[in-house]
Design a protein around this motif. Structure first.
Motif, mmCIF file in Angstrom:
data_model
loop_
_atom_site.group_PDB
_atom_site.id
_atom_site.type_symbol
_atom_site.label_atom_id
_atom_site.label_comp_id
_atom_site.label_asym_id
_atom_site.label_seq_id
_atom_site.Cartn_x
_atom_site.Cartn_y
_atom_site.Cartn_z
ATOM 1 N N GLU A 287 0.833 -1.193 0.000
ATOM 2 C CA GLU A 287 0.000 0.000 0.000
ATOM 3 C C GLU A 287 0.870 1.246 0.000
ATOM 4 O O GLU A 287 2.001 1.220 0.494
ATOM 5 C CB GLU A 287 -0.911 0.011 1.222
ATOM 6 C CG GLU A 287 -1.823 -1.204 1.305
ATOM 7 C CD GLU A 287 -2.544 -1.294 2.639
ATOM 8 O OE1 GLU A 287 -3.788 -1.366 2.636
ATOM 9 O OE2 GLU A 287 -1.853 -1.292 3.668
ATOM 10 N N ASP A 309 -1.718 -2.823 -4.209
ATOM 11 C CA ASP A 309 -3.028 -3.052 -3.602
ATOM 12 C C ASP A 309 -3.839 -1.787 -3.335
ATOM 13 O O ASP A 309 -5.003 -1.721 -3.678
ATOM 14 C CB ASP A 309 -2.852 -3.845 -2.307
ATOM 15 C CG ASP A 309 -2.284 -5.229 -2.584
ATOM 16 O OD1 ASP A 309 -3.023 -6.085 -3.095
ATOM 17 O OD2 ASP A 309 -1.084 -5.441 -2.319
ATOM 18 N N LYS A 310 -3.258 -0.775 -2.718
ATOM 19 C CA LYS A 310 -3.997 0.440 -2.414
ATOM 20 C C LYS A 310 -3.080 1.645 -2.524
ATOM 21 O O LYS A 310 -1.895 1.561 -2.241
ATOM 22 C CB LYS A 310 -4.585 0.400 -0.993
ATOM 23 C CG LYS A 310 -5.597 -0.718 -0.757
ATOM 24 C CD LYS A 310 -6.889 -0.475 -1.529
ATOM 25 C CE LYS A 310 -7.869 -1.605 -1.260
ATOM 26 N NZ LYS A 310 -9.102 -1.453 -2.063
ATOM 27 N N ASN A 338 -2.105 2.606 -9.284
ATOM 28 C CA ASN A 338 -2.174 1.895 -8.015
ATOM 29 C C ASN A 338 -3.251 0.830 -8.130
ATOM 30 O O ASN A 338 -4.395 1.131 -8.462
ATOM 31 C CB ASN A 338 -2.477 2.877 -6.889
ATOM 32 C CG ASN A 338 -1.361 3.895 -6.726
ATOM 33 O OD1 ASN A 338 -0.242 3.548 -6.381
ATOM 34 N ND2 ASN A 338 -1.658 5.160 -7.008
ATOM 35 N N LYS A 339 -2.874 -0.410 -7.923
ATOM 36 C CA LYS A 339 -3.697 -1.579 -8.235
ATOM 37 C C LYS A 339 -4.112 -1.544 -9.707
ATOM 38 O O LYS A 339 -5.211 -1.953 -10.087
ATOM 39 C CB LYS A 339 -4.924 -1.651 -7.329
ATOM 40 C CG LYS A 339 -5.501 -3.059 -7.201
ATOM 41 C CD LYS A 339 -6.612 -3.127 -6.160
ATOM 42 C CE LYS A 339 -7.134 -4.549 -6.029
ATOM 43 N NZ LYS A 339 -8.197 -4.651 -5.004
ATOM 44 N N ASN A 341 -4.835 0.972 -11.496
ATOM 45 C CA ASN A 341 -5.874 1.962 -11.789
ATOM 46 C C ASN A 341 -5.272 3.217 -12.408
ATOM 47 O O ASN A 341 -4.422 3.879 -11.814
ATOM 48 C CB ASN A 341 -6.610 2.316 -10.493
ATOM 49 C CG ASN A 341 -7.947 2.961 -10.752
ATOM 50 O OD1 ASN A 341 -8.137 3.643 -11.754
ATOM 51 N ND2 ASN A 341 -8.883 2.744 -9.835
ATOM 52 N N SER A 344 -8.744 6.498 -11.524
ATOM 53 C CA SER A 344 -9.188 7.011 -10.231
ATOM 54 C C SER A 344 -8.212 6.563 -9.147
ATOM 55 O O SER A 344 -7.310 5.766 -9.399
ATOM 56 C CB SER A 344 -10.600 6.526 -9.908
ATOM 57 O OG SER A 344 -10.630 5.105 -9.819
ATOM 58 N N ASP A 346 -7.201 4.512 -6.041
ATOM 59 C CA ASP A 346 -7.598 3.280 -5.389
ATOM 60 C C ASP A 346 -7.293 3.406 -3.899
ATOM 61 O O ASP A 346 -6.145 3.561 -3.499
ATOM 62 C CB ASP A 346 -6.850 2.087 -5.981
ATOM 63 C CG ASP A 346 -7.614 0.796 -5.777
ATOM 64 O OD1 ASP A 346 -8.593 0.575 -6.485
ATOM 65 O OD2 ASP A 346 -7.226 0.039 -4.877
ATOM 66 N N TYR A 347 -8.320 3.371 -3.088
ATOM 67 C CA TYR A 347 -8.160 3.590 -1.663
ATOM 68 C C TYR A 347 -8.963 2.530 -0.907
ATOM 69 O O TYR A 347 -9.795 1.828 -1.463
ATOM 70 C CB TYR A 347 -8.657 4.988 -1.272
ATOM 71 C CG TYR A 347 -10.157 5.118 -1.337
ATOM 72 C CD1 TYR A 347 -10.922 5.028 -0.179
ATOM 73 C CD2 TYR A 347 -10.811 5.270 -2.554
ATOM 74 C CE1 TYR A 347 -12.305 5.105 -0.232
ATOM 75 C CE2 TYR A 347 -12.181 5.347 -2.622
ATOM 76 C CZ TYR A 347 -12.928 5.266 -1.460
ATOM 77 O OH TYR A 347 -14.291 5.331 -1.525
ATOM 78 N N SER A 348 -8.722 2.435 0.384
ATOM 79 C CA SER A 348 -9.456 1.499 1.229
ATOM 80 C C SER A 348 -10.639 2.209 1.877
ATOM 81 O O SER A 348 -10.458 3.199 2.587
ATOM 82 C CB SER A 348 -8.544 0.939 2.332
ATOM 83 O OG SER A 348 -7.580 0.080 1.784
ATOM 84 N N GLU A 377 -14.621 11.564 -9.127
ATOM 85 C CA GLU A 377 -13.185 11.756 -9.293
ATOM 86 C C GLU A 377 -12.854 12.990 -10.124
ATOM 87 O O GLU A 377 -11.770 13.553 -10.021
ATOM 88 C CB GLU A 377 -12.558 10.501 -9.941
ATOM 89 C CG GLU A 377 -12.661 9.246 -9.099
ATOM 90 C CD GLU A 377 -11.784 9.279 -7.858
ATOM 91 O OE1 GLU A 377 -10.939 10.175 -7.750
ATOM 92 O OE2 GLU A 377 -11.965 8.409 -6.994
#
Length: 452
Positions: A287, A309-310, A338-339, A341, A344, A346-348, A377
């Motif tokens: 992350e 991943d994030k 990120n992941k 993407n 947009s 990518d967040y948790s 976004e």
């Protein structure tokens, strides 16, 4: 924080013409603690034979000096002493493994620890630094006090290699560990490479960091907690593709999330680079930026790219609520791939539940007005001037010969996308670009990326 990893090292394999110290003809075994002003010179190689405590006085390390650590060794500068290790771009100071080149690995030795008298947010105001058992009662391992301007010394133009190991679970040393160092401490042009735990961990205090390269740590890049509130500018974190975890792990106080001082550093001009590997299905996730237990950040002019991943995880209401006061803010930042993407961030998601288990807030990271992110976004740029666009870093994920300088046509170099750093004697206000490196590569010449 998963294993004890503390160390400053400068690889002597002269990759791509990278300067290093001329190999001296003599060696000096260091097995006794230091209790007076002492100088280590470049005409010797100094071998740490165990935990070496600088109990009083100043340890001066001359430019070009090589210090090697055997298994079970570390260099600890106590609260009553100082380090004066100032190298140059041509003659950086090297702290590395005592093993031969080609056989070195993360975790070969413990690294360097700097302890001071600045504030930390624990009960009683002092603590035992990780990597040592608190029950030992050894005052040399204590840190914390009331002097936020305390001076732990100077560390400049130094490389950090193959350090870190675990004493016990959640009790580790890192590439460079500071405990309660104050704002008079000078940490500038430092590389921490292939540490077995975090690259750099700041336990409270107000020490500032500048021109910092953390390359391929086994855990987190920059880990800060217990009320760290320093300033950071020109920070590179490059994760490895095997076990590297987070570029930043920010924590407050696990017992009392609102303990003061809060862990809220001010960070400008940073490049957080993941390994671009596939997302994790099991094991360690990779992350970008993680904030928990009441920690935050004031981050601007940054790049967050290639994390598996994030991109961002704001974990828990205590951290999320800091955005209301501006103490958890991410602005003028480029996110990319990120992941995977490219459209947009990518967040948790961070749902909040009541005592009965009912969801009261589907995502506390956005809060009621989307302070950190917007549902749409397209509104990112108008809110915090964040954007999702390719920063055009051609070799940032390269483990052997990385290059963190953006291409000339990169949007990271557009001054309209960036902000001007604060009016402060610490910050370089000419750095009106996004990321750690602009049109001039300050990492060139003194850094190195040896595999072993």
């Amino acid at each position: 924080m998963k294993r004890l990893a503390l160390g400053l090292t400068l690889g002597t394999s002269l990759l791509a013409g990278c300067p290093g110290p001329v190999e001296p003809d003599t060696t000096d075994d260091v097995s006794a603690n230091i209790t007076q002003n002492t100088t280590w010179s470049a005409d010797k190689v100094y071998t740490l034979k165990g935990y070496i405590f600088v109990e009083s006085g100043t340890l001066t390390i001359e430019p070009g000096t090589k210090v090697v650590g055997e298994e079970g060794s570390a260099l600890v500068i106590t609260r009553n002493a100082k380090l004066n290790a100032v190298g140059t771009a041509e003659k950086p100071i090297v702290f590395t493994s005592a093993k031969p080149e080609g056989e070195r690995a993360a975790g070969d030795w413990g690294g360097v620890v700097l302890l001071g008298n600045a504030r930390i947010n624990v009960a009683g105001g002092s603590n035992t630094i990780e990597g040592f058992f608190a029950t030992s009662g050894d005052d040399r391992t204590k840190y914390g006090g009331t002097d936020d301007a305390h001076d732990c010394g100077k560390l400049k133009y130094a490389r950090i290699e193959f350090a870190g190991y675990e004493l016990a679970e959640d009790n580790e040393l890192n590439g460079l560990t500071t405990g309660a160092c104050g704002s008079a401490t000078e940490l500038d042009f430092v590389q921490v490479h292939k540490g077995a735990d975090d690259g750099v961990e700041m336990f409270g205090g107000t020490a500032n960091l500048k021109h910092l390269v953390i390359s391929q740590p086994d855990d987190d890049g920059l880990d800060y907690d217990l009320g760290y509130s320093g300033k950071v500018q020109f920070l590179v974190v490059q994760q490895n593709d095997r076990v590297g975890n987070r570029a930043i792990e920010a924590s407050g106080n696990k017992t009392t999330n609102t303990a003061t001082p809060r862990s809220v550093p001010v960070i400008w001009n940073a490049s957080f680079i993941g390994s671009n590997r596939a997302p994790a299905t099991t094991g360690t996730k990779q992350e970008g930026l993680v904030f928990n237990t009441g920690a935050g950040v004031q981050l601007s002019n940054a790049i967050v790219a290639h994390f598996a991943d994030k991109a961002v995880d704001v974990d828990g209401a205590a951290s999320a609520q800091l955005s209301e006061s501006g103490n958890l803010s991410i602005q003028n930042t480029i996110f990319w791939q990120n992941k995977g993407n490219t459209t947009s961030i990518d967040y948790s998601a961070n749902p909040v539940k009541d005592a009965a288990g009912n969801t009261t807030n589907a995502d506390a990271t956005r809060l009621s007005d989307g302070t950190i992110y917007k549902e749409n976004e397209q509104l990112l740029a108008t809110v915090n001037n964040n954007r999702v666009v390719d920063p055009m870093l051609s070799a940032a994920v390269n483990a052997k010969t990385p290059n963190f300088k953006p291409a000339a046509e990169s949007q990271a170099l557009l001054t309209s996308n960036a902000a001007t750093p604060p009016s402060d004697t610490f910050f370089d206000r000419t750095a009106t670009f996004i990321g750690a490196v602009g049109s001039t590569d300050w990492t060139a010449g003194w850094t190195a990326y040896p595999e072993n």
